[in-house]
Scaffold this active site. Sequence first.
Site, PDB file in Angstrom:
ATOM      1  N   LEU A   1      35.300  50.876   9.055  1.00 17.38           N
ATOM      2  CA  LEU A   1      36.718  51.110   8.771  1.00 17.38           C
ATOM      3  C   LEU A   1      37.056  50.619   7.367  1.00 17.38           C
ATOM      4  CD1 LEU A   1      39.590  51.892   9.610  1.00 17.38           C
ATOM      5  CD2 LEU A   1      39.820  49.632  10.642  1.00 17.38           C
TER       6      LEU A   1
ATOM      7  N   ARG B   1      23.958  44.548  18.991  1.00 17.62           N
ATOM      8  CA  ARG B   1      24.043  45.788  19.766  1.00 17.62           C
ATOM      9  C   ARG B   1      22.679  46.398  20.069  1.00 17.62           C
ATOM     10  NH1 ARG B   1      29.035  48.950  16.655  1.00 17.62           N
ATOM     11  NH2 ARG B   1      30.739  47.734  17.584  1.00 17.62           N
TER      12      ARG B   1
ATOM     13  N   GLU C   1      31.450  57.929   6.928  1.00 22.70           N
ATOM     14  CA  GLU C   1      30.171  57.945   7.648  1.00 22.70           C
ATOM     15  C   GLU C   1      29.210  59.010   7.139  1.00 22.70           C
ATOM     16  OE1 GLU C   1      28.725  57.595  12.332  1.00 22.70           O
ATOM     17  OE2 GLU C   1      30.853  57.804  11.826  1.00 22.70           O
TER      18      GLU C   1
END
Length: 376
Positions: free
Chosen positions: A214, A113, A197
């Site tokens: 997750l 990414r 997070e």
Amino acid sequence: DGRCRGALVLTPQGLRSVWAGAVVLATGGYAQLFRESTNVPGATGDGIAAALRAGAVLRDLEFVQFHPTTLYLAGVPRFLISEAVRGEGAHLVDDKGRRFAFETDPRGELAPRDVVSRAILHQLARDDVQGVFLDMTHLGARMATRFPGIAAACRAHGLDPTRDRIPVRPAAHYTIGGVVVDREGASSVPGLFAAGEVSASGLHGANRLASNSLLEGLVLGHRAGLASAAAAAASPPRAMHLRGAGTGAGPEGHLDEEDLRASLRALLWRMVGIERHGGALTGAVAAVGGWEGFARRVGPDTVERFVLLDMLAVARRVAEAALRREESRGTHFRRDFPVRDDALWRCHLLHRSGQSFWKAPAAPLPPAVPAAGARP
């Protein structure tokens, strides 16, 4: 006594104290500090700011993951278009239809990414490029079958993925840094736990693998729940006398929270974003520090102002950590230090209120996997 005993909650009737044997922070990250973000509006770092005020240790604040492909239309939320679409065969192209990702990395659109985000950033900086698009027209009906949610979102905004190129740009997506916790979700402050997070569990290194957050939330959320329940049973809630200096706000002057929030998010996107540089980071630290001082002196005791103060406090630490780390690693890329430096920077940057950032060793590397047929 150095222990977390509960929380102060601002209600329409004023401040209320909630006493508890343990407190679990599950407030999400701080990607809304950036102008372009895939996160919900509440991801403003409030839990991290609360932990900072409580004296907890923070870590890895400089590591922010930017997702390369979010739907980019004026007035439309930055809807995430998964890399699975590129895995299915979608192409990144400029406004002339030219594929460019292979100019940066031999993996093209399937590079990590951070690599793809920088490739898009460089294209948008060119004078002869008016935009970057995700082209999936050649996938035909397979697009709607494989990704019905993404196809429906595009059509809701007048775009048909089988015929139209989809305008995309990078956006802040996941924040790796946060409150340092152990395997049970316990922070450095007794009685204070964190999961998800808001925490820095160490599970993601410097660059998170897709969907691992997750799993982290499921596993460490469960463990933090069990551990905090045990801590609360061992140390039941009890009221204490509270003393504090207040927020420090005065009646003089006027604070436009909306304008300052927009300025902060624009500055971080520009100067603490996908690519960073020491000069820009130095300017960002100074600017955010000045804004933070002003916002602490001026304005009413409202939720909006308190959220803004939290954003400013976390933003300043993110910029300071990025300035301190003089290398490029994972999601953190410095144009003036473009190479990873394991000798000096294979470490974590830690921070606590009232202290400068300090280094802590990273976990040891796992042993190499022996080649097939090799003796152990």
